[in-house]
Design an enzyme around this catalytic site. Structure first.
Site, PDB file in Angstrom:
ATOM      1  CG  ASP A  38      -2.231   0.739   0.977  1.00  0.00           C
ATOM      2  OD1 ASP A  38      -2.186   1.915   0.571  1.00  0.00           O
ATOM      3  OD2 ASP A  38      -3.306   0.142   1.174  1.00  0.00           O
ATOM      4  CG  ASP A  64       1.802   5.169  -6.494  1.00  0.00           C
ATOM      5  OD1 ASP A  64       0.858   4.607  -7.094  1.00  0.00           O
ATOM      6  OD2 ASP A  64       2.021   6.398  -6.563  1.00  0.00           O
ATOM      7  CB  VAL A  65      -0.744  -0.002  -7.987  1.00  0.00           C
ATOM      8  CG1 VAL A  65      -0.772  -0.921  -6.785  1.00  0.00           C
ATOM      9  CG2 VAL A  65      -1.937   0.953  -7.999  1.00  0.00           C
ATOM     10  CB  SER A 143     -16.673  -1.811  -9.001  1.00  0.00           C
ATOM     11  OG  SER A 143     -17.878  -1.273  -8.502  1.00  0.00           O
ATOM     12  CE1 TYR A 156     -13.936   2.671  -7.893  1.00  0.00           C
ATOM     13  CE2 TYR A 156     -16.226   2.079  -8.351  1.00  0.00           C
ATOM     14  CZ  TYR A 156     -15.039   1.846  -7.678  1.00  0.00           C
ATOM     15  OH  TYR A 156     -14.940   0.801  -6.782  1.00  0.00           O
ATOM     16  CE  LYS A 160     -12.854  -0.677  -9.131  1.00  0.00           C
ATOM     17  NZ  LYS A 160     -11.598  -1.347  -8.699  1.00  0.00           N
TER      18      LYS A 160
HETATM   19  P1  NAP Z   1     -10.367   1.663   0.607  1.00  0.00           P
HETATM   20  O1  NAP Z   1     -10.916   1.343   1.954  1.00  0.00           O
HETATM   21  O2  NAP Z   1     -10.276   3.091   0.212  1.00  0.00           O
HETATM   22  O3  NAP Z   1      -8.945   0.951   0.446  1.00  0.00           O
HETATM   23  C1  NAP Z   1      -8.188   1.093  -0.742  1.00  0.00           C
HETATM   24  C2  NAP Z   1      -6.737   1.071  -0.400  1.00  0.00           C
HETATM   25  O4  NAP Z   1      -5.987   1.252  -1.613  1.00  0.00           O
HETATM   26  C3  NAP Z   1      -6.332   2.213   0.553  1.00  0.00           C
HETATM   27  O5  NAP Z   1      -5.492   1.737   1.567  1.00  0.00           O
HETATM   28  C4  NAP Z   1      -5.636   3.162  -0.389  1.00  0.00           C
HETATM   29  O6  NAP Z   1      -4.676   3.979   0.235  1.00  0.00           O
HETATM   30  C5  NAP Z   1      -4.963   2.199  -1.344  1.00  0.00           C
HETATM   31  N1  NAP Z   1      -4.484   2.871  -2.548  1.00  0.00           N
HETATM   32  C6  NAP Z   1      -5.019   3.940  -3.189  1.00  0.00           C
HETATM   33  N2  NAP Z   1      -4.243   4.296  -4.227  1.00  0.00           N
HETATM   34  C7  NAP Z   1      -3.196   3.451  -4.242  1.00  0.00           C
HETATM   35  C8  NAP Z   1      -2.039   3.341  -5.069  1.00  0.00           C
HETATM   36  N3  NAP Z   1      -1.820   4.177  -6.089  1.00  0.00           N
HETATM   37  N4  NAP Z   1      -1.151   2.352  -4.798  1.00  0.00           N
HETATM   38  C9  NAP Z   1      -1.372   1.494  -3.770  1.00  0.00           C
HETATM   39  N5  NAP Z   1      -2.427   1.574  -2.938  1.00  0.00           N
HETATM   40  C10 NAP Z   1      -3.340   2.541  -3.172  1.00  0.00           C
HETATM   41  O7  NAP Z   1     -11.250   0.958  -0.516  1.00  0.00           O
HETATM   42  P2  NAP Z   1     -12.062  -0.448  -0.490  1.00  0.00           P
HETATM   43  O8  NAP Z   1     -13.488  -0.106  -0.372  1.00  0.00           O
HETATM   44  O9  NAP Z   1     -11.425  -1.405   0.430  1.00  0.00           O
HETATM   45  O10 NAP Z   1     -11.820  -0.878  -2.013  1.00  0.00           O
HETATM   46  C11 NAP Z   1     -10.865  -1.854  -2.409  1.00  0.00           C
HETATM   47  C12 NAP Z   1     -11.104  -2.198  -3.867  1.00  0.00           C
HETATM   48  O11 NAP Z   1     -12.437  -2.675  -4.022  1.00  0.00           O
HETATM   49  C13 NAP Z   1     -10.977  -0.979  -4.789  1.00  0.00           C
HETATM   50  O12 NAP Z   1     -10.425  -1.370  -6.015  1.00  0.00           O
HETATM   51  C14 NAP Z   1     -12.425  -0.550  -4.974  1.00  0.00           C
HETATM   52  O13 NAP Z   1     -12.595   0.179  -6.149  1.00  0.00           O
HETATM   53  C15 NAP Z   1     -13.104  -1.903  -5.009  1.00  0.00           C
HETATM   54  N6  NAP Z   1     -14.532  -1.875  -4.702  1.00  0.00           N
HETATM   55  C16 NAP Z   1     -15.011  -1.418  -3.520  1.00  0.00           C
HETATM   56  C17 NAP Z   1     -16.370  -1.423  -3.290  1.00  0.00           C
HETATM   57  C18 NAP Z   1     -16.978  -0.952  -1.992  1.00  0.00           C
HETATM   58  O14 NAP Z   1     -18.218  -0.884  -1.906  1.00  0.00           O
HETATM   59  N7  NAP Z   1     -16.198  -0.624  -0.977  1.00  0.00           N
HETATM   60  C19 NAP Z   1     -17.250  -1.906  -4.257  1.00  0.00           C
HETATM   61  C20 NAP Z   1     -16.720  -2.364  -5.457  1.00  0.00           C
HETATM   62  C21 NAP Z   1     -15.358  -2.358  -5.677  1.00  0.00           C
HETATM   63  P3  NAP Z   1      -5.114   5.475   0.704  1.00  0.00           P
HETATM   64  O15 NAP Z   1      -6.188   5.282   1.736  1.00  0.00           O
HETATM   65  O16 NAP Z   1      -3.848   6.063   1.226  1.00  0.00           O
HETATM   66  O17 NAP Z   1      -5.633   6.144  -0.555  1.00  0.00           O
END
Ligand code: NAP
Length: 248
Positions: A38, A64-65, A143, A156, A160
């Site tokens: 992360d 950083d991805v 997503s 987004y 996705k």
């Molecule tokens: P989250 O709580 O915001 O966690 C995402 C993590 O990714 C955070 O720790 C973030 O760091 C990190 N990140 C952001 N940019 C990055 C980068 N450039 N390199 C490495 N790490 C990075 O989100 P989540 O809800 O767990 O989501 C995880 C995945 O599931 C995402 O791909 C999201 O689009 C997908 N998703 C989520 C949902 C939902 O309802 N939650 C639904 C469908 C899909 P920072 O906090 O420092 O930015």
């Protein structure tokens, strides 16, 4: 009984919190050594420390991805330290929601870059190792927003949906090397990302789900463990929806 991922090595991006953290925890519970990657090194180190057990390692890594050299280093260090790479989960993600009227080019580019370039880099680097190894499973977190299109999420939803095309194209390229690539499309999941939504919007989205509740991060993790394990040994290029029945 032997665990599903006994002896396997996994990497999860965006693993400091939310869905990525739960994926890392669940992969570890099923026997994998896990590298949690992360942006925030302290947070990933803490998360890895919480998950690790005396008999099975877990480490944190800064990555950083969107940065090619950092993704290359992540994969190279994993192979150096653990000797192999079996499961790579492209989970890192961000949102920059706004209506078309208000969204800036920077909001569009940031979201496309993290999700599409990030996932593409992860696939390219991980599959290079896995094809030599003649085995491996890559799981990309898309997503349901990429299937249905969400207002306020033109960036987004595009990213996705793009991950689905990327998954299928890459899966076709490496299938004959016994490397599988699949995607998971979560619906509304309770994480820090969705905690940022206005409560009335969250409640409305939840009411639209046939199962009448948001999902938990662990419920996404279950699908990832399945795709990462030999239980799914003949499954590649597919998309599993984890959305409580949304968009049937
Ligand atoms: P989250 O709580 O915001 O966690 C995402 C993590 O990714 C955070 O720790 C973030 O760091 C990190 N990140 C952001 N940019 C990055 C980068 N450039 N390199 C490495 N790490 C990075 O989100 P989540 O809800 O767990 O989501 C995880 C995945 O599931 C995402 O791909 C999201 O689009 C997908 N998703 C989520 C949902 C939902 O309802 N939650 C639904 C469908 C899909 P920072 O906090 O420092 O930015």
């Amino acid at each position: 009984m032997e665990k599903l991922l006994q002896g396997k090595v996994a990497v999860v991006t965006g693993a400091a919190q939310g869905i990525g953290l739960e994926i890392a925890r669940t992969l570890h519970q099923h026997g994998a050594q896990v590298v949690l990657a992360d942006l925030d090194g302290d947070a990933t180190a803490r998360a890895a420390g919480d998950i690790a057990t005396p008999d099975l390692d877990c480490v944190g890594a800064v990555c950083d991805v969107t940065a090619e050299d950092q993704v290359q280093t992540l994969v190279a260090n994993t192979c150096r330290d653990f000797g192999r790479l079996d499961v790579f989960v492209n989970n890192a993600g961000i949102t920059r929601d706004a209506s078309l009227k208000k969204m800036q080019v920077a909001d569009f580019d940031a979201v496309i870059t993290v999700h599409l370039r990030g996932t593409w880099l992860g696939i390219r680097e991980a599959s290079a190792v896995m094809r030599e190894q003649k085995s491996g499973s890559i799981v990309n977190i898309s997503s349901l927003s990429g299937k249905s299109g969400n207002p306020g999420q033109t960036n987004y939803s595009a990213a996705k949906a793009g991950i689905v095309g990327l998954t299928k194209a890459a899966a076709k390229e490496v299938a004959h090397h016994n490397v599988r690539i699949n995607a998971v499309q979560p619906g509304l999941i309770r994480t820090p990302m969705t905690a940022a939504m206005p409560p009335d919007v969250f409640a409305q989205r939840e009411a639209d789900v046939p199962m009448k509740r948001a999902g938990e991060p662990g419920e996404v993790a279950g699908a990832v463990v399945f795709l990462g394990s030999e239980l799914s040994s003949y499954i590649t290029g597919t998309v599993i929806e984890v959305g409580g029945g949304r968009y049937m």
